[in-house]
Structure formats: C-alpha cells, structure tokens
Design an enzyme around this catalytic site. Structure first.
Site, PDB file in Angstrom:
ATOM      1  N   ASP A 144       0.862  -1.186   0.000  1.00 16.17           N
ATOM      2  CA  ASP A 144       0.000   0.000   0.000  1.00 16.17           C
ATOM      3  C   ASP A 144       0.897   1.234   0.000  1.00 16.17           C
ATOM      4  O   ASP A 144       1.636   1.475   0.949  1.00 16.17           O
ATOM      5  CB  ASP A 144      -0.886  -0.021   1.250  1.00 16.17           C
ATOM      6  CG  ASP A 144      -2.043   0.948   1.162  1.00 16.17           C
ATOM      7  OD1 ASP A 144      -2.088   1.734   0.196  1.00 16.17           O
ATOM      8  OD2 ASP A 144      -2.902   0.920   2.061  1.00 16.17           O
ATOM      9  N   ASP A 150      -2.434   2.570  -6.208  1.00 14.03           N
ATOM     10  CA  ASP A 150      -1.490   2.603  -5.092  1.00 14.03           C
ATOM     11  C   ASP A 150      -1.592   1.387  -4.180  1.00 14.03           C
ATOM     12  O   ASP A 150      -1.147   1.428  -3.036  1.00 14.03           O
ATOM     13  CB  ASP A 150      -1.702   3.877  -4.264  1.00 14.03           C
ATOM     14  CG  ASP A 150      -3.114   4.001  -3.719  1.00 14.03           C
ATOM     15  OD1 ASP A 150      -3.954   3.139  -4.038  1.00 14.03           O
ATOM     16  OD2 ASP A 150      -3.393   4.957  -2.982  1.00 14.03           O
ATOM     17  N   GLU A 151      -2.130   0.285  -4.678  1.00 14.66           N
ATOM     18  CA  GLU A 151      -2.388  -0.851  -3.793  1.00 14.66           C
ATOM     19  C   GLU A 151      -2.374  -2.140  -4.605  1.00 14.66           C
ATOM     20  O   GLU A 151      -2.939  -2.205  -5.695  1.00 14.66           O
ATOM     21  CB  GLU A 151      -3.747  -0.659  -3.120  1.00 14.66           C
ATOM     22  CG  GLU A 151      -4.141  -1.714  -2.127  1.00 14.66           C
ATOM     23  CD  GLU A 151      -5.518  -1.425  -1.547  1.00 14.66           C
ATOM     24  OE1 GLU A 151      -5.940  -2.199  -0.677  1.00 14.66           O
ATOM     25  OE2 GLU A 151      -6.165  -0.441  -1.958  1.00 14.66           O
TER      26      GLU A 151
END
Length: 470
Positions: free
Chosen positions: A23, A130-131
């Site tokens: 993350d 973003d993950e």
C-alpha cells in the site's frame, strides 16, 4: 545475502501461503514530492477538481503533515483552506501547499512500481493505482533467517525468533520501491489476503508488519473492529450496539446472529476477524464499470456543494476511464440520503464515448432531482465499458435530460457493503436495455468491501484512489 538461497527452507507453518499487501503511503502527495523535493516534510494537499489558486474541488489526499491540521480526504478545498491557508498567499503559520491531481504523472510513477512488483512476485493483483496483493509463496519462506534447520518456532539455541525469511523478502520489496522509484510503501505479510490488508494498515507510514500463520488470531484479536476490512463507521456503530468492539469479539460472535443483522456479509466479517480467508491472489481483469464516491461529514442541502462534489467525481471517473483507454455508454450517479437510503439514477447513450465534459453534464443533470434534498454521500459511475479500438460515437446536440431515467433504490442497507455501490435497485433505460446499471460491483475490487467513512472511495491510508495500475 540473497533470498533465493532460502526459498526451499522448511517451516512448521506448513504449506501456508505468503501474501504481501503493498500500500503506497499518501501516493499522490509522494508523487508530487518526487518532482518538488522541497515539499518533503511540508503540509501538502492534492485536490481533485482543483485548479491552482482556486477554492473549488475536494481533497484527494493530504500528507500526514496536513492531516495534523485537520485536513481529510473528501473535504472541500474551500474548507481545507480555512484550516490551512496556501503557503504562497501567506507568511503566517500554519500554511500548506496545494497541487491539482496529475493522473498522467501518477500513472507513470505507478508503472515503475508495477514493474518492481511483477518482478518480485509470480502473481500480482493490482487493486488500484497505489495498492496491490502479491503471492510470493514460491519466492520465500516462513522459515527463520537464523534458523539453519528451518524450524519456525525457535532458533538453534532454543530461543523464540520471529524474524522470518518472508519478512526479509518483504523488506527487499519495500527497499526496491524506495530506492528505484523514490516513494514510500507500507507492506503487510500474512498467510491470506484479508490479514495482509490489516497488517499493511497497522504501522503506517512506511511500515512493515509480518503476521505468521500461527499468530493470526493473536494479532487480530485485540484490534478495534474497525481495523477489519469492510467495517466502516456505520457497521462499527451497529456492532458496538451488539457489544462487539474488537476483532476478537467479532471472531467469537455467532455468525448466524451477524447474518440476521447484516445478511451474508455478517458471516464474511466474522470469517475475516478469525483470519479465515481462502481467496487466491488472482490477476485483475478489465472492470465492467468505474466509479468514485465521496461522503460529506454531515448531510448537506447546499446545492453548490453537491454540484462541486459531483463535478470533481465526474472528472475523476472520466480521467480513469481515459487512462484505461475505455469508452462508456452509461453514466450514473448514486445519492445517499439520511439515514442511509441509496438512490441511483442513470442515463444511457446511443453509443460508447470518451467525453469528460459529457460525464459531468449528465451527472449534474441527474443530480438536479436531489437539489433540495439532504445528502450524505454522492457517487458517479460510468459503465457498459468498451475497450475495443474504433470510431467513437458522436452525440452532437445531446440532451442529458431526455436520457435521464431510472428508479430510486430506497435501500437502507449499510453503504460499506462488499460493493462500491451497494444493493441497488434495477435501473431501467430508455435507450439500450443492455446498458442497465444492475451490476454495481467494480470488477477491480479486491473483495474487501468499501468503507462508509466520510471520504471518497479510499484506501485505509485516507487517500482517494484515482485509478489503477492498468
């Protein structure tokens, strides 16, 4: 030391998988700091629907320094400016730096991160820009770094040792991202996806939390129930009314009681609290729809505030569609009114388009029905997606009002259910029956559920997600 040397190490943790949840911390702010290093350590706000020097738009993400001054995701830029004036306009303290969302740049940085993740794992599930989840079972081991015989319970001297080889591998991934891309990441390591997600949230920012298979129950048990993925403030409050305040309480609860209260989602929440999750990490396919939501801290009737929020969400969704080379034939909105009634409206077009201005126009037109209605949460969605190359339909003279159609989903279901747009009523369309918005679940979801906190659809780092790695 190389990690390949330890790949075959045995472990008393048996055949348990090794899942990493990566993350990126405050990713948009981190990207802005890449090109403006002088912003490091400074309060930084990245706004969607925001133009430099203007008070419009909403906060997409706020750096930790900005959060210290009360700035939150989904907050109107105008409200953020009251707490944190622009540094360019004042010498007073506190002051912050504001930047508009630059999705193209963020996608470039995400692409660099993506290359590292795919180099470090055979299977990667890209959840958003973003993950991501990584299955690294074949790359590392639950064995101990200093344990020559591979006994995961103790070292050769008999003392307990929790420094697993998997931890070293996860640190290797983190360091590569930091060294080669220049942005921080928090990583959770666990035997399943649900626990890895909780672990990555446990020590932010730039954290690394490892949960061995034998430690899952002990790790989850004392955490507040809100730490379980899929439990937002609404569900947290209802669970508290039932005397359930920790993940341990939830794990010990009778699933049938939770099913009576929350439907099948209740059983799933109990399983997650117990660390039971047999989902495999699978590569992400193309989504059937793209949507973004944003909640107000308190229900509002203010028409301009609602229009501003919808405009920002429309721009966000349209940008995501364009970044994926996707066209759309249906545009819809979701309006959550007090207490938690979910209403959906949608318009179908005569053909697939890529037209951000049209997404905004339709969304605002559909919103007019709720101009005088108190609203808790708003969402914008494009669906009936087309990824094939070809001529784009031209809709000259389009009249948004003439295409507006749909039924209210008078649905008091919890809005943090396992869907971006939970429990909708079927939506009828005047143009194309195949374009009905009956599937309100984004295929890009990790199955973890959305959070009903007052912010756009975000990760648990408090950041609005504007796209995916795709």
């Amino acid at each position: 030391m190389t990690f390949d040397a330890f790949t075959d190490a045995d472990s008393d943790d048996g055949d348990a998988r090794i899942i990493l949840h990566v993350d990126m911390d405050c990713f948009y702010a981190s990207c802005e700091r890449l090109r403006e290093p002088e912003l490091r350590g400074e309060p930084l706000v990245v706004g969607m629907g925001y133009a430099a020097g203007e008070p419009h738009g909403a906060v997409a993400t706020a750096s930790y320094e900005a959060r210290d001054h009360g700035i939150e995701s989904a907050q109107p830029i105008s409200q953020a400016l009251e707490s944190l004036p622009r540094a360019a306009e004042t010498d007073a303290e506190p002051a912050g730096h504001y930047r508009p969302v630059d999705l193209d740049f963020y996608e470039e940085v995400a692409s660099d991160v993506k290359e590292i993740l795919h180099d470090c794992a055979d299977v990667v599930r890209e959840v958003s820009i973003d993950e991501a989840y990584l299955d690294v079972t074949d790359r590392t081991s639950w064995g101990l770094v200093d344990d020559a015989d591979g006994d995961a319970d103790s070292d050769d001297s008999g003392a307990d040792d929790t420094r697993t080889i998997a931890e070293g591998y996860a640190r290797h991934v983190k360091q590569r991202i930091s060294r080669e891309v220049g942005v921080p990441a928090s990583v959770g390591v666990a035997p399943n996806m649900a626990t890895a997600k909780v672990a990555s949230d446990h020590d932010k920012p730039d954290g690394l939390t490892v949960v061995r298979p034998a430690e899952v129950a002990a790790f989850l048990g004392p955490l507040p129930v809100a730490a379980i993925h899929g439990v937002g403030p609404v569900t947290e409050r209802e669970l508290a009314e039932m005397g359930i305040e920790t993940a341990g309480d939830l794990a010990a609860a009778d699933p049938t009681v939770l099913v009576d209260r929350f439907g099948e989602r209740g059983r799933e929440l109990v399983a997650r609290a117990r660390g039971d999750d047999d989902r495999e990490v699978t590569p992400t396919g193309r989504p059937k729809s793209l949507s973004r939501e944003s909640a107000f801290t308190e229900a509002t009737e203010e028409s301009e505030a609602k229009r501003e929020r919808v405009s920002a969400l429309a721009a966000d969704v349209a940008a995501r569609a364009r970044s994926r080379d996707a066209m759309y034939q249906t545009v819809g909105i979701k309006v959550v009114t007090p207490p938690f009634d979910v209403n959906t409206r949608a318009s179908s077009l005569s053909g697939p388009v890529d037209d951000p201005d049209l997404v905004e126009a339709i969304s605002l037109e559909l919103l007019e029905e709720f101009a005088d209605t108190p609203v808790r949460k708003l969402g914008v969605r494009v669906s009936n997606l087309s990824f094939a190359a070809g001529e784009q339909a031209r809709l000259d003279g389009f009249d948004a009002a003439s295409l507006a159609a749909g039924e209210s989903a008078d649905d008091a279901a919890d809005i943090d259910a396992d869907s971006d747009w939970a429990n909708p009523a079927p939506v009828e369309h005047a143009v194309d029956t195949d374009a009905q918005l009956t599937d309100w679940v984004d295929d890009e979801s990790d199955g973890g559920g959305t959070d009903d906190a007052p912010r756009p659809t975000t990760n648990d780092d408090g950041q609005s997600s504007l796209g995916s790695f795709d």
